[in-house]
Design an enzyme around this catalytic site. Structure first.
Site, PDB file in Angstrom:
ATOM      1  N   THR A   1       8.025  56.743 109.284  1.00  0.00           N
ATOM      2  CA  THR A   1       9.324  56.223 108.833  1.00  0.00           C
ATOM      3  C   THR A   1      10.371  56.490 109.918  1.00  0.00           C
ATOM      4  O   THR A   1      10.224  57.451 110.677  1.00  0.00           O
ATOM      5  CB  THR A   1       9.688  56.973 107.529  1.00  0.00           C
ATOM      6  OG1 THR A   1       8.878  56.467 106.492  1.00  0.00           O
ATOM      7  CG2 THR A   1      11.140  56.874 107.156  1.00  0.00           C
TER       8      THR A   1
ATOM      9  N   GLY B   1       6.960  61.135 100.144  1.00  0.00           N
ATOM     10  CA  GLY B   1       8.175  60.766  99.424  1.00  0.00           C
ATOM     11  C   GLY B   1       8.312  61.332  98.030  1.00  0.00           C
ATOM     12  O   GLY B   1       9.409  61.674  97.593  1.00  0.00           O
TER      13      GLY B   1
ATOM     14  N   ARG C   1       5.489  50.868  94.069  1.00  0.00           N
ATOM     15  CA  ARG C   1       5.888  52.249  94.380  1.00  0.00           C
ATOM     16  C   ARG C   1       7.087  52.283  95.347  1.00  0.00           C
ATOM     17  O   ARG C   1       7.113  51.588  96.352  1.00  0.00           O
ATOM     18  CB  ARG C   1       4.704  52.977  94.993  1.00  0.00           C
ATOM     19  CG  ARG C   1       4.970  54.445  95.354  1.00  0.00           C
ATOM     20  CD  ARG C   1       5.335  54.610  96.797  1.00  0.00           C
ATOM     21  NE  ARG C   1       5.427  56.011  97.192  1.00  0.00           N
ATOM     22  CZ  ARG C   1       5.943  56.423  98.342  1.00  0.00           C
ATOM     23  NH1 ARG C   1       6.402  55.553  99.210  1.00  0.00           N
ATOM     24  NH2 ARG C   1       6.001  57.705  98.644  1.00  0.00           N
TER      25      ARG C   1
ATOM     26  N   GLY D   1       9.395  55.158  97.526  1.00  0.00           N
ATOM     27  CA  GLY D   1       9.453  56.567  97.925  1.00  0.00           C
ATOM     28  C   GLY D   1      10.882  57.068  98.017  1.00  0.00           C
ATOM     29  O   GLY D   1      11.806  56.531  97.403  1.00  0.00           O
ATOM     30  N   ASP D   2      11.055  58.103  98.818  1.00  0.00           N
ATOM     31  CA  ASP D   2      12.365  58.753  98.934  1.00  0.00           C
ATOM     32  C   ASP D   2      13.339  58.011  99.846  1.00  0.00           C
ATOM     33  O   ASP D   2      14.557  58.161  99.710  1.00  0.00           O
ATOM     34  CB  ASP D   2      12.183  60.175  99.490  1.00  0.00           C
ATOM     35  CG  ASP D   2      11.527  60.142 100.872  1.00  0.00           C
ATOM     36  OD1 ASP D   2      10.486  59.455 101.031  1.00  0.00           O
ATOM     37  OD2 ASP D   2      12.051  60.783 101.807  1.00  0.00           O
TER      38      ASP D   2
HETATM   39  N1  ASP Z   1       8.902  59.088 103.130  1.00  0.00           N
HETATM   40  C1  ASP Z   1       8.213  57.814 103.180  1.00  0.00           C
HETATM   41  C2  ASP Z   1       7.786  57.443 101.793  1.00  0.00           C
HETATM   42  O1  ASP Z   1       7.308  58.291 101.075  1.00  0.00           O
HETATM   43  C3  ASP Z   1       7.019  57.811 104.072  1.00  0.00           C
HETATM   44  C4  ASP Z   1       7.210  58.338 105.481  1.00  0.00           C
HETATM   45  O2  ASP Z   1       8.130  59.113 105.729  1.00  0.00           O
HETATM   46  O3  ASP Z   1       6.416  57.984 106.364  1.00  0.00           O
HETATM   47  O4  ASP Z   1       7.868  56.283 101.454  1.00  0.00           O
END
Ligand code: ASP
Length: 340
Positions: free
Chosen positions: A206, A260, A234, A236-237
């Site tokens: 990310t 996440g 889904r 994520g964070d």
């Molecule tokens: N934090 C991101 C998620 O969970 C994934 C990542 O940081 O690569 O969607």
């Protein structure tokens, strides 16, 4: 301006100049390109590409910050757009695939003066999700728009729209195939012996940025394709304010990467700011406490970068690596992938 480029990767693997600076001067822009791949899977080509990608993002963001009237939001958006356009990172062009073989992108942005924020989630045709997040913040009364609604809004806002196939890269497609195969094998094995295969170490890439401008205003942003093989819409964070992204001039600007679900449950970005606000910790101490104590104890893998108004830049990770870099007031760039 002449950039002195320091690329410190596992004792200067992609070193482009001399030694690391003795003391970290005031940082104006920091970026990350994820918490990394396991070191034994890293190649010299990928190291070079990641260093180059973060360096280009830092230069672009720094140049944006030099324009008259430019804000930290401009630097964050510009730096993240550069990494979204770079297929090496799991954001924009290089996004990972879902279990259904789609690319569903998430992003968020926040500014620290008034705590304004914007986010999009699950978009499939928006070329630069970070710009859509900023448009949500600046052109709507809302904070987060998702899926088709977010895409309709991005079109109306005049942002670049692409075919979903724009996000198809062979590397990420293979990553999904590997994940699906490993999952099948684990299921089969589990039926036979009751012992699942150890899960493959995850690749986090990310992207994110934090910046401070001449007026002392902070901003943070994060953009991602999420986790490879994710299911059922889904999210994520990364697009969630307080989890993957947070900014408040009274404390710091934060962008996270990692697993996440843990970052949402621990409200990581906000927790870092809260430790500064309520316990008076410095930005590095606060980031370390959340990433290397709280999250680590819980088994949540990942990292955060954080910046305070004085230009103190924290880079904290409990993962093997963290692709990260920063540029100082004088234009000096440092990028790193692992610790020594
Ligand atoms: N934090 C991101 C998620 O969970 C994934 C990542 O940081 O690569 O969607």
């Amino acid at each position: 301006m002449r950039f002195v480029l320091l690329c410190v990767v596992a004792c200067l693997v992609c070193d482009l100049s001399a030694a690391e600076p003795a003391a970290v001067p005031r940082v104006v822009l920091g970026v990350h390109g994820g918490a990394g791949v396991p070191r034994n899977e890293m190649t010299p080509e990928l190291e070079k590409a990641l260093c180059a990608g973060m360096t280009a993002a830092l230069k672009a963001g720094h140049a944006a910050l030099q324009k008259p009237g430019a804000t930290s939001l401009d630097a964050v958006e510009t730096a993240i757009r550069a990494m979204e356009d770079d297929r090496e990172f799991n954001a924009g062009r290089g996004a990972v695939f879902t279990n259904a073989g789609r690319n569903e992108l998430d992003a968020s942005i926040m500014e620290g003066r008034l705590r304004k924020a914007g986010a999009v989630a699950g978009v499939t045709v928006v070329k630069n999700p970070i710009s859509a997040a900023r448009a949500v913040m600046e052109k709507t009364k809302h904070v987060m728009l998702v899926t088709q609604g977010a895409e309709a809004f991005a079109k109306e806002a005049g942002l670049d729209i692409v075919e979903p196939s724009y996000f198809h890269t062979e590397k990420r497609w293979q990553q999904l195939q590997d994940g699906l195969r490993e999952e099948r094998e684990a299921n089969e094995k589990q039926k036979g012996t009751g012992l699942p295969l150890a899960p493959r170490p995850y690749e986090w890439s990310t992207v994110g940025a934090v910046a401070v401008d001449a007026l002392g205003n902070l901003a943070a942003g994060t953009s991602t394709g999420g986790m490879s093989n994710k299911r059922y819409g889904r999210v994520g964070d990364s697009p969630i304010i307080g989890a993957g992204t947070f900014a408040d001039n009274a404390t710091c600007a934060v962008s996270c990467t990692g697993h996440g679900e843990y970052f949402i449950r621990w409200a990581v970005a906000h927790e870092i700011a809260s430790l500064m606000r309520y316990r008076g910790l410095g930005v590095q101490q606060a980031a370390d406490d959340v990433i290397n104590v709280q999250l680590k104890q819980a088994g949540g893998e990942g990292a955060a970068i954080a910046l305070d108004v004085k230009g103190n830049f924290a880079m904290s990770h409990n993962s093997e690596g963290l692709y990260r870099g920063y540029i100082t007031t004088d234009g000096q760039i440092t990028v790193m992938l692992y610790d020594k």
